[in-house]
Design a protein around this motif. Structure first.
Motif, mmCIF file in Angstrom:
data_model
loop_
_atom_site.group_PDB
_atom_site.id
_atom_site.type_symbol
_atom_site.label_atom_id
_atom_site.label_comp_id
_atom_site.label_asym_id
_atom_site.label_seq_id
_atom_site.Cartn_x
_atom_site.Cartn_y
_atom_site.Cartn_z
ATOM 1 N N MET A 5 42.293 -80.204 27.784
ATOM 2 C CA MET A 5 42.303 -81.077 28.344
ATOM 3 C C MET A 5 43.991 -81.182 29.547
ATOM 4 S SD MET A 5 45.663 -81.443 26.303
ATOM 5 C CE MET A 5 44.668 -80.872 24.526
ATOM 6 N N ASN A 6 43.535 -81.896 30.358
ATOM 7 C CA ASN A 6 44.987 -81.955 31.387
ATOM 8 C C ASN A 6 45.740 -82.450 30.966
ATOM 9 O OD1 ASN A 6 44.827 -80.583 33.996
ATOM 10 N ND2 ASN A 6 43.399 -81.196 33.181
ATOM 11 N N TYR A 7 46.923 -82.444 29.990
ATOM 12 C CA TYR A 7 48.430 -82.798 29.435
ATOM 13 C C TYR A 7 49.578 -83.349 29.867
ATOM 14 C CZ TYR A 7 51.209 -84.607 25.470
ATOM 15 O OH TYR A 7 51.779 -85.548 24.394
ATOM 16 N N THR A 31 42.731 -75.733 23.651
ATOM 17 C CA THR A 31 43.840 -75.224 24.430
ATOM 18 C C THR A 31 44.134 -76.215 25.716
ATOM 19 O OG1 THR A 31 43.472 -73.737 26.862
ATOM 20 C CG2 THR A 31 41.624 -74.777 26.775
ATOM 21 N N LEU A 32 44.980 -76.067 26.949
ATOM 22 C CA LEU A 32 45.501 -77.603 27.554
ATOM 23 C C LEU A 32 46.292 -76.605 28.718
ATOM 24 C CD1 LEU A 32 48.335 -77.493 27.486
ATOM 25 C CD2 LEU A 32 48.691 -78.205 25.536
ATOM 26 N N ARG A 33 45.899 -77.477 30.008
ATOM 27 C CA ARG A 33 46.175 -77.182 31.171
ATOM 28 C C ARG A 33 47.286 -78.065 31.469
ATOM 29 N NH1 ARG A 33 44.510 -79.214 36.454
ATOM 30 N NH2 ARG A 33 45.074 -77.490 38.544
ATOM 31 N N ASN A 36 49.885 -75.336 16.807
ATOM 32 C CA ASN A 36 48.194 -76.238 16.822
ATOM 33 C C ASN A 36 47.260 -75.487 17.462
ATOM 34 O OD1 ASN A 36 49.066 -79.301 15.997
ATOM 35 N ND2 ASN A 36 50.613 -78.698 17.380
ATOM 36 N N ASN A 37 47.564 -74.388 17.274
ATOM 37 C CA ASN A 37 46.127 -73.070 17.757
ATOM 38 C C ASN A 37 45.502 -73.879 19.432
ATOM 39 O OD1 ASN A 37 45.975 -71.776 15.503
ATOM 40 N ND2 ASN A 37 45.139 -73.210 14.576
ATOM 41 N N ILE A 38 46.899 -74.065 20.137
ATOM 42 C CA ILE A 38 46.225 -74.450 21.403
ATOM 43 C C ILE A 38 46.915 -73.648 22.699
ATOM 44 C CG2 ILE A 38 46.436 -76.080 23.390
ATOM 45 C CD1 ILE A 38 46.364 -78.074 21.088
ATOM 46 N N SER A 39 46.191 -72.464 22.991
ATOM 47 C CA SER A 39 46.654 -71.828 24.521
ATOM 48 C C SER A 39 47.125 -72.875 25.462
ATOM 49 C CB SER A 39 45.539 -71.104 24.584
ATOM 50 O OG SER A 39 44.774 -71.219 24.826
ATOM 51 N N VAL A 40 47.692 -72.282 26.702
ATOM 52 C CA VAL A 40 47.917 -72.569 27.065
ATOM 53 C C VAL A 40 48.550 -72.324 28.601
ATOM 54 C CG1 VAL A 40 50.206 -73.946 28.028
ATOM 55 C CG2 VAL A 40 50.049 -74.163 26.084
ATOM 56 N N TRP A 71 40.499 -84.734 32.283
ATOM 57 C CA TRP A 71 41.686 -85.115 32.317
ATOM 58 C C TRP A 71 41.766 -86.514 31.772
ATOM 59 C CZ3 TRP A 71 44.497 -83.777 35.774
ATOM 60 C CH2 TRP A 71 46.454 -83.810 36.190
ATOM 61 N N GLY A 72 42.795 -86.096 31.098
ATOM 62 C CA GLY A 72 44.405 -86.765 29.970
ATOM 63 C C GLY A 72 43.426 -86.613 28.383
ATOM 64 N N LEU A 73 44.467 -87.455 27.757
ATOM 65 C CA LEU A 73 44.440 -87.187 26.648
ATOM 66 C C LEU A 73 44.729 -88.021 25.447
ATOM 67 C CD1 LEU A 73 43.924 -85.480 24.084
ATOM 68 C CD2 LEU A 73 46.515 -84.982 23.512
ATOM 69 N N VAL A 74 46.296 -88.827 25.784
ATOM 70 C CA VAL A 74 46.545 -90.227 24.754
ATOM 71 C C VAL A 74 47.203 -91.057 26.715
ATOM 72 C CG1 VAL A 74 47.923 -91.464 23.792
ATOM 73 C CG2 VAL A 74 47.586 -88.950 23.719
#
Length: 362
Positions: free
Chosen positions: A23-25, A62-64, A93-97, A306-309
């Motif tokens: 997601m885009n964070y 992953t996130l952007r 959290n095993n998330i690449s950026v 687009w968007g998480l929370v």
């Protein structure tokens, strides 16, 4: 200066990785990127909680995220420390950026500033969106050496960091916000568009000069108008051509229905490189999880919705033009996946994310 990665190099790099889904964070407590990254409002506990939800519930990997020139300008060491802290939480959290260095989407109409940001405008999508470095900097070439120092400093600092997956050089260069029809106060005019194009060219060379171990991308995005004007020819603008011709890994934005996604992928496959959709999910525009995510899974296109929370950006509300044309817009969220208490907006979307990740061998 490192040259563009060859087709063989970038395809091998991509095949060595899982299907990229993220997601885009922005944390729910930040109204824009400046509020996220400056010392007074950097909210690591919220970031830790929300990235844990992303990984555990949606199985995102992953996130952007955008970086702010103005915070670097006033607090370089603090920003570097906060980027490190953020990367540590994402990695846990095993998330690449994917780090985005510049951005023309300042839809608040204000030039960016350091310090306390304005409160969200009631009922307005992304009402305090802040660009980087800001249109006031883009138009003044004598300030570009500062932008060059910023880009080279950030990239050099993290160019061999395995937590950084990709460099996104410039988010939507030349974006004037006109597609929002009233969403910002003032637009890029012709000279400003030209300056943004020129700055994008230079930024690509500045990143390349740092010889990062990670690939670079710049997203083609001019197909975003397609759901309002189906006469737009996809990726035909000069800025899209610049982005596509200089990216190691092809990326694009598409808040659009299935047929536009399919047409976009047909065109982009001609580059013989991996493809990422670095912005999607606009439910009012027929860009839904049910319709679009299976296409990305089938084609193994990495994707960043687009968007998480749901939070201070208010991106659960649609663009102003959508609100004008859809009287019942409030019944459906535009972007975002979670309520602030961690409850998913739509459990069916969760199940589809997880099922498709499982199919890909996640």
């Amino acid at each position: 200066m490192k040259a563009r990665w060859s087709e063989h190099e970038i395809n091998a790099w991509y095949q060595a990785r899982p299907w990229l889904v993220g997601m885009n964070y922005l944390p729910s407590t930040a109204v824009n990127w400046n509020e996220l990254w400056q010392a007074e409002t950097f909210d690591l506990p919220t970031i830790e909680r929300e990235l844990r939800w992303a990984h555990q519930v949606y199985q995102m990997n992953t996130l952007r995220i955008n970086l702010p020139f103005i915070v670097w300008f006033y607090d370089r060491d603090g920003l570097i420390a906060r980027i490190n802290a953020f990367l540590q939480v994402a990695s846990a959290n095993n998330i690449s950026v994917m780090l985005t260095l510049m951005d023309d989407c300042g839809f608040s109409g204000d030039h960016p500033w350091i310090g306390r940001q304005k409160e969200p405008r009631v009922g307005v999508h992304n009402s305090q969106g802040a660009a980087s470095p800001g249109r006031n900097v883009v138009v003044l070439e004598h300030l570009w050496p500062q932008v060059e120092r910023y880009i080279k400093d950030i990239v050099t600092t993290f160019k061999d960091d395995p937590r950084v997956l990709i460099w996104d050089v410039y988010n939507e260069p030349t974006n004037d916000g006109i597609f929002l029809e009233g969403g910002i106060e003032g637009h890029f005019d012709g000279p400003l568009l030209e300056k943004s194009y020129q700055l994008c060219e230079k930024a690509i060379s500045w990143v390349r000069a740092c010889d990062p171990s990670q690939p670079i991308t710049i997203g083609a995005w001019r197909n975003m108008k397609t759901f309002l004007n189906r006469e737009v020819k996809l990726f035909d603008s000069p800025i899209d051509q610049l982005c596509l011709e200089h990216s190691d890994i092809i990326s694009f934005h598409a808040y659009a229905p299935k047929d536009v996604i399919e047409e976009s992928l047909t065109l982009l496959k001609q580059y013989q490189r991996p493809i990422l959709c670095t912005e999607w999910l606009a439910r009012h525009a027929q860009s839904t999880v049910a319709d679009i995510l299976p296409i990305f899974a089938r084609e193994r296109v990495g994707c960043y919705n687009w968007g998480l929370v749901n939070g201070r950006t208010q991106t659960h509300l649609p663009w102003p033009i959508v609100m004008q044309n859809s009287p019942d817009y409030a019944q459906t969220w535009f972007h975002d996946l979670f309520h602030q208490d961690g409850t998913p907006y739509d459990q069916n979307e969760v199940e589809l994310f997880c099922a498709l990740r499982a199919q890909q061998g996640a």
